[in-house]
Scaffold this motif. Sequence first.
Motif, mmCIF file in Angstrom:
data_model
loop_
_atom_site.group_PDB
_atom_site.id
_atom_site.type_symbol
_atom_site.label_atom_id
_atom_site.label_comp_id
_atom_site.label_asym_id
_atom_site.label_seq_id
_atom_site.Cartn_x
_atom_site.Cartn_y
_atom_site.Cartn_z
ATOM 1 N N GLU A 210 1.807 -12.897 6.213
ATOM 2 C CA GLU A 210 3.003 -13.701 6.464
ATOM 3 C C GLU A 210 2.610 -15.122 6.858
ATOM 4 O OE1 GLU A 210 6.936 -14.289 6.273
ATOM 5 O OE2 GLU A 210 6.077 -12.273 6.042
ATOM 6 N N LYS A 211 1.634 -15.237 7.725
ATOM 7 C CA LYS A 211 1.188 -16.545 8.198
ATOM 8 C C LYS A 211 0.600 -17.378 7.067
ATOM 9 C CE LYS A 211 -1.729 -18.664 11.760
ATOM 10 N NZ LYS A 211 -2.686 -18.398 12.881
ATOM 11 N N ALA A 212 -0.101 -16.717 6.132
ATOM 12 C CA ALA A 212 -0.726 -17.426 5.014
ATOM 13 C C ALA A 212 0.249 -17.716 3.879
ATOM 14 C CB ALA A 212 -1.902 -16.611 4.482
ATOM 15 N N GLY A 213 1.468 -17.180 3.968
ATOM 16 C CA GLY A 213 2.460 -17.417 2.932
ATOM 17 C C GLY A 213 2.255 -16.600 1.672
ATOM 18 N N ILE A 214 1.585 -15.451 1.796
ATOM 19 C CA ILE A 214 1.333 -14.614 0.617
ATOM 20 C C ILE A 214 1.981 -13.238 0.749
ATOM 21 C CG2 ILE A 214 -0.848 -15.786 0.112
ATOM 22 C CD1 ILE A 214 -2.268 -13.264 1.263
ATOM 23 N N ALA A 215 2.826 -13.052 1.749
ATOM 24 C CA ALA A 215 3.408 -11.730 1.996
ATOM 25 C C ALA A 215 4.200 -11.217 0.802
ATOM 26 C CB ALA A 215 4.294 -11.775 3.240
ATOM 27 N N ASP A 216 4.809 -12.125 0.036
ATOM 28 C CA ASP A 216 5.604 -11.700 -1.111
ATOM 29 C C ASP A 216 4.739 -11.323 -2.311
ATOM 30 O OD1 ASP A 216 4.759 -14.346 -1.406
ATOM 31 O OD2 ASP A 216 6.438 -14.855 -2.721
ATOM 32 N N ARG A 217 3.434 -11.611 -2.228
ATOM 33 C CA ARG A 217 2.530 -11.276 -3.333
ATOM 34 C C ARG A 217 1.491 -10.229 -2.951
ATOM 35 N NH1 ARG A 217 -0.805 -15.341 -5.031
ATOM 36 N NH2 ARG A 217 -0.430 -16.754 -3.285
ATOM 37 N N CYS A 218 1.602 -9.696 -1.754
ATOM 38 C CA CYS A 218 0.571 -8.760 -1.300
ATOM 39 C C CYS A 218 1.211 -7.573 -0.596
ATOM 40 C CB CYS A 218 -0.395 -9.472 -0.354
ATOM 41 S SG CYS A 218 -1.895 -8.541 -0.039
ATOM 42 N N GLU A 219 0.845 -6.387 -1.007
ATOM 43 C CA GLU A 219 1.370 -5.186 -0.371
ATOM 44 C C GLU A 219 0.261 -4.438 0.358
ATOM 45 O OE1 GLU A 219 2.049 -1.551 -2.838
ATOM 46 O OE2 GLU A 219 1.927 -2.986 -4.505
ATOM 47 N N VAL A 220 0.670 -3.664 1.329
ATOM 48 C CA VAL A 220 -0.265 -2.854 2.105
ATOM 49 C C VAL A 220 -0.048 -1.392 1.753
ATOM 50 C CG1 VAL A 220 -0.952 -2.117 4.415
ATOM 51 C CG2 VAL A 220 -0.329 -4.510 4.005
ATOM 52 N N GLN A 221 -1.124 -0.724 1.383
ATOM 53 C CA GLN A 221 -1.069 0.710 1.117
ATOM 54 C C GLN A 221 -1.954 1.425 2.125
ATOM 55 O OE1 GLN A 221 -1.901 1.849 -2.936
ATOM 56 N NE2 GLN A 221 -0.480 0.345 -3.803
ATOM 57 N N ILE A 222 -1.397 2.430 2.776
ATOM 58 C CA ILE A 222 -2.138 3.215 3.760
ATOM 59 C C ILE A 222 -2.918 4.308 3.037
ATOM 60 C CG2 ILE A 222 -1.991 4.637 5.829
ATOM 61 C CD1 ILE A 222 -1.076 1.795 6.267
ATOM 62 N N GLY A 223 -4.198 4.425 3.365
ATOM 63 C CA GLY A 223 -4.989 5.474 2.743
ATOM 64 C C GLY A 223 -6.419 5.476 3.233
ATOM 65 N N ASP A 224 -7.169 6.451 2.777
ATOM 66 C CA ASP A 224 -8.576 6.617 3.128
ATOM 67 C C ASP A 224 -9.386 6.487 1.843
ATOM 68 O OD1 ASP A 224 -11.116 7.416 3.835
ATOM 69 O OD2 ASP A 224 -10.476 9.188 4.953
ATOM 70 N N PHE A 225 -10.168 5.400 1.735
ATOM 71 C CA PHE A 225 -10.882 5.155 0.478
ATOM 72 C C PHE A 225 -11.982 6.185 0.211
ATOM 73 C CE2 PHE A 225 -13.155 2.347 3.529
ATOM 74 C CZ PHE A 225 -14.452 2.810 3.374
ATOM 75 N N LEU A 226 -12.303 7.004 1.196
ATOM 76 C CA LEU A 226 -13.253 8.084 0.962
ATOM 77 C C LEU A 226 -12.599 9.246 0.214
ATOM 78 C CD1 LEU A 226 -15.067 8.146 4.425
ATOM 79 C CD2 LEU A 226 -15.864 7.095 2.295
ATOM 80 N N LYS A 227 -11.259 9.218 0.135
ATOM 81 C CA LYS A 227 -10.537 10.312 -0.503
ATOM 82 C C LYS A 227 -9.748 9.868 -1.733
ATOM 83 C CE LYS A 227 -9.962 12.694 3.942
ATOM 84 N NZ LYS A 227 -8.976 13.195 4.945
ATOM 85 N N GLU A 228 -9.306 8.604 -1.758
ATOM 86 C CA GLU A 228 -8.479 8.130 -2.861
ATOM 87 C C GLU A 228 -8.588 6.617 -2.970
ATOM 88 O OE1 GLU A 228 -4.308 8.643 -2.054
ATOM 89 O OE2 GLU A 228 -4.611 8.424 0.105
ATOM 90 N N LEU A 229 -8.110 6.088 -4.111
ATOM 91 C CA LEU A 229 -8.115 4.650 -4.343
ATOM 92 C C LEU A 229 -6.782 4.244 -4.966
ATOM 93 C CD1 LEU A 229 -11.703 4.175 -5.859
ATOM 94 C CD2 LEU A 229 -10.948 3.518 -3.566
ATOM 95 N N PRO A 230 -6.368 2.996 -4.777
ATOM 96 C CA PRO A 230 -5.120 2.547 -5.407
ATOM 97 C C PRO A 230 -5.300 2.431 -6.920
ATOM 98 C CG PRO A 230 -6.230 0.702 -4.380
ATOM 99 C CD PRO A 230 -6.990 1.930 -3.977
ATOM 100 N N ASP A 231 -4.214 2.580 -7.664
ATOM 101 C CA ASP A 231 -4.301 2.460 -9.117
ATOM 102 C C ASP A 231 -3.589 1.193 -9.584
ATOM 103 O OD1 ASP A 231 -1.675 3.096 -8.703
ATOM 104 O OD2 ASP A 231 -1.740 5.030 -9.729
ATOM 105 N N LYS A 232 -3.672 0.931 -10.871
ATOM 106 C CA LYS A 232 -3.019 -0.204 -11.518
ATOM 107 C C LYS A 232 -3.440 -1.541 -10.906
ATOM 108 C CE LYS A 232 1.015 2.520 -12.876
ATOM 109 N NZ LYS A 232 2.493 2.660 -12.821
#
Length: 234
Positions: A210-232
């Motif tokens: 939000e402070k950097a002005g990129i909140a509308d272009r960046c999403e947060v996904q909760i997860g454990d990279f030892l078990k899964e990774l984001p797609d697309k």
Amino acid sequence: MNQTDPAEKLLQLLGGKWLAAAVSAAASLGIADALIKSPLTLEGLAEKISAEPDALRRLMRVLLGEDLIILNSESRFELTEMGDLLVSGELRELAIFVGSPFSWDPWSALADSVRTGESAFAKHHGNALFDYLDQHSDHAALYHQAIDEFSKREAEAVAKLYDFSTARRVADIGGGQGRLLVEVLSRWKHLTGVLFERPTATERAAVSFEKAGIADRCEVQIGDFLKELPDKVD
């Protein structure tokens, strides 16, 4: 060609932990924050940071020897260019983290870790690092802030030097508070991003975006990279 005496070099290596402890103590006490606005006498500094003057004098001698501070002609302590980096918002939290017992103490089990292959951190604390942080929010906050400070200059270099022109959607896996995405998306306006991280860091990351002005272009996904990774993502 100057060559360091092997014994002198080894003694420097063995004494490294004492210097790290001194720098961490200085950060924890807030010495740089106290000196950043104006130089102070020993007594004035001791009063400002609530320290015992004689003990503080001994610590300041170490900092003088390592060029973090100078003693000016008026017998007042001033920060050097390197000492400036111990103020809040620079590398202070990283220095505090290095000397924090939860981070420092497991190193005493390094030899056992090499013998057995077991994690020294897990042996000392009873949990792997990230599981431990999930259960200790105060330590998690310090850890993520320290990593954020540690990676700041690297993130700036990546954003500047790597060509992201053909990418559209990028992800930072285990990206902590999102420092890398802040730098990359701030420079490359066509990009969108995903921060894939455990929940201990994501609240601060959202504030950073939000402070950097990129909140509308960046999403947060909760997860454990030892078990899964984001797609697309590219």
